[in-house]
Design a protein around this motif. Structure first.
Motif, short mmCIF file in Angstrom:
data_model
loop_
_atom_site.label_atom_id
_atom_site.label_comp_id
_atom_site.label_asym_id
_atom_site.label_seq_id
_atom_site.Cartn_x
_atom_site.Cartn_y
_atom_site.Cartn_z
N VAL A 58 44.03 -13.89 19.67
CA VAL A 58 45.08 -14.09 19.78
C VAL A 58 46.03 -15.01 18.72
CG1 VAL A 58 44.67 -16.36 21.23
CG2 VAL A 58 46.89 -15.67 21.95
N ALA A 59 44.97 -15.64 18.20
CA ALA A 59 45.92 -16.94 17.13
C ALA A 59 45.62 -16.24 15.72
CB ALA A 59 43.90 -17.44 16.74
N THR A 60 45.06 -14.42 15.21
CA THR A 60 45.63 -13.88 14.58
C THR A 60 46.77 -12.65 14.81
OG1 THR A 60 43.34 -12.79 14.68
CG2 THR A 60 43.12 -14.74 13.62
N LYS A 61 46.14 -12.04 16.13
CA LYS A 61 47.67 -10.40 16.20
C LYS A 61 49.05 -11.28 15.38
CE LYS A 61 44.35 -7.67 17.90
NZ LYS A 61 45.21 -6.63 18.84
N PRO A 62 49.52 -10.45 14.90
CA PRO A 62 51.18 -10.83 15.05
C PRO A 62 52.17 -11.07 16.02
CG PRO A 62 50.57 -9.17 13.78
CD PRO A 62 48.95 -9.47 14.72
N THR A 63 51.81 -9.98 16.82
CA THR A 63 52.35 -10.38 18.38
C THR A 63 52.22 -11.69 19.00
OG1 THR A 63 52.00 -8.43 18.43
CG2 THR A 63 53.18 -9.66 20.13
N PHE A 64 51.06 -12.39 18.86
CA PHE A 64 50.77 -13.39 19.48
C PHE A 64 51.26 -14.77 19.27
CE2 PHE A 64 49.06 -9.95 22.15
CZ PHE A 64 49.83 -9.43 22.75
N ALA A 65 50.13 -14.54 17.12
CA ALA A 65 49.83 -16.15 16.68
C ALA A 65 50.81 -17.25 17.19
CB ALA A 65 50.10 -15.33 15.38
N GLN A 66 51.79 -17.02 16.30
CA GLN A 66 53.15 -17.89 16.50
C GLN A 66 52.82 -18.46 18.36
OE1 GLN A 66 57.09 -16.94 15.22
NE2 GLN A 66 57.30 -18.78 15.51
N ALA A 67 53.39 -17.47 18.94
CA ALA A 67 53.21 -18.07 20.43
C ALA A 67 52.51 -18.83 20.46
CB ALA A 67 53.11 -16.90 21.40
N PHE A 68 51.27 -18.42 20.59
CA PHE A 68 49.50 -19.44 20.44
C PHE A 68 50.21 -20.56 20.15
CE2 PHE A 68 44.97 -20.81 19.37
CZ PHE A 68 44.74 -20.82 20.94
N ALA A 69 50.68 -20.82 18.54
CA ALA A 69 50.13 -21.94 17.76
C ALA A 69 51.50 -23.34 18.95
CB ALA A 69 50.44 -21.34 16.59
N LEU A 124 40.32 -25.33 20.25
CA LEU A 124 40.81 -24.23 21.47
C LEU A 124 40.00 -23.42 21.77
CD1 LEU A 124 45.24 -23.96 21.11
CD2 LEU A 124 43.40 -26.03 23.02
N SER A 125 39.15 -23.13 20.90
CA SER A 125 38.08 -21.81 21.11
C SER A 125 37.61 -21.74 21.77
CB SER A 125 37.57 -20.86 20.48
OG SER A 125 36.95 -22.44 19.49
N PRO A 126 36.60 -23.07 21.69
CA PRO A 126 35.88 -22.91 23.25
C PRO A 126 36.15 -23.42 24.76
CG PRO A 126 35.27 -25.65 21.90
CD PRO A 126 36.28 -24.57 21.34
N LEU A 127 37.63 -23.86 24.66
CA LEU A 127 37.94 -23.60 25.80
C LEU A 127 38.48 -22.06 26.74
CD1 LEU A 127 40.90 -26.29 25.61
CD2 LEU A 127 38.49 -26.86 26.81
N SER A 180 48.95 -30.38 19.14
CA SER A 180 49.03 -30.56 18.11
C SER A 180 47.95 -29.72 17.62
CB SER A 180 48.75 -31.70 17.01
OG SER A 180 47.67 -32.62 18.63
N ASN A 181 46.76 -29.19 19.27
CA ASN A 181 45.83 -28.99 18.65
C ASN A 181 45.73 -27.57 18.08
OD1 ASN A 181 44.03 -30.96 20.21
ND2 ASN A 181 44.08 -30.51 22.16
N MET A 182 44.84 -26.92 17.36
CA MET A 182 44.34 -25.99 16.53
C MET A 182 43.89 -25.17 17.39
SD MET A 182 46.63 -25.98 13.96
CE MET A 182 47.45 -27.19 14.08
N ALA A 183 44.03 -23.96 16.89
CA ALA A 183 43.12 -22.43 17.35
C ALA A 183 41.54 -23.00 17.23
CB ALA A 183 43.60 -21.47 16.38
N SER A 184 40.92 -23.00 16.59
CA SER A 184 39.22 -23.81 16.12
C SER A 184 39.12 -25.22 16.78
CB SER A 184 39.23 -24.53 14.62
OG SER A 184 39.71 -25.44 14.11
#
Length: 192
Positions: free
Chosen positions: A74-85, A175-178, A169-173
């Motif tokens: 989700v953090a890297t796919k173009p369709t989802f990355a911006q919404a995830f961030a 959030l990955s444990p969640l 403010s939480n970044m993907a790294s």
């Protein structure tokens, strides 16, 4: 995967309101389908708010409605990355349904919290000036209970991690444990 949700207003709305310290008021729908409206929780300037969103998105390249995104990408796919961030949200629900082929028919199963508490599905939201906000839920590899019924399960955020999930403010790294499966003892499965 988790195409149908169960939203039972009572006691869900009161329990979510008490847990999150906000006024949450969902509308009951025991068979909420993709494209229908669902109540979500978002964080805006340190305050939690309820926003009603349409379930699913349909990008121009897709012939069908997308209702899920894989947590692993989700953090890297173009369709989802911006919404995830920038636009993470939660879908409080009573549970979800899965179907499993058994013999010549499909059997429906209902997944809910083992202690009858709300479940908080991780989601990402999309905003447009022309339409109602839209939401996609996240999925992950299943725990040992859920893998008996499906090869994916929703990302469920435990109450103690809700602020971490929603905080912009939480970044993907962080959030990955969640975004992995919650332990199976939190869930129960009922033949429906």
């Amino acid at each position: 995967m988790c195409g149908r949700l169960n939203i039972s207003d009572y006691p869900l709305s009161q329990m979510v309101s008490d847990t999150l310290g906000m006024n949450f008021n969902s509308r009951s729908n025991t068979n909420l389908c993709p494209s229908e409206s669902v109540s979500a929780v978002v964080q805006v300037k340190e305050q939690l708010n309820q926003v009603n969103m349409q379930r699913g998105i349909q990008p121009s390249w897709s012939k069908r409605l997308l209702i899920n995104a894989q947590s692993e990408t989700v953090a890297t796919k173009p369709t989802f990355a911006q919404a995830f961030a920038a636009h993470r949200c939660l879908i409080p629900c009573s549970g979800w349904y899965e179907w499993r082929k058994e013999g010549s028919k499909k059997q429906k199963y209902y997944f809910s919290h083992a202690q009858e508490q709300p479940l908080y599905m991780a989601g990402i939201s999309y905003y447009s000036t022309n339409t109602q906000p839209q939401v996609v839920t996240l999925t992950t590899k299943p725990n040992s209970l859920c893998e008996q019924y499906h090869h994916r399960m929703p990302v469920l955020i435990l109450p103690e991690y809700i602020n971490a999930w929603l905080h912009p403010s939480n970044m993907a790294s962080n959030l990955s444990p969640l975004m992995s499966a919650i332990p199976e003892q939190y869930l129960q499965v009922i033949t429906n």
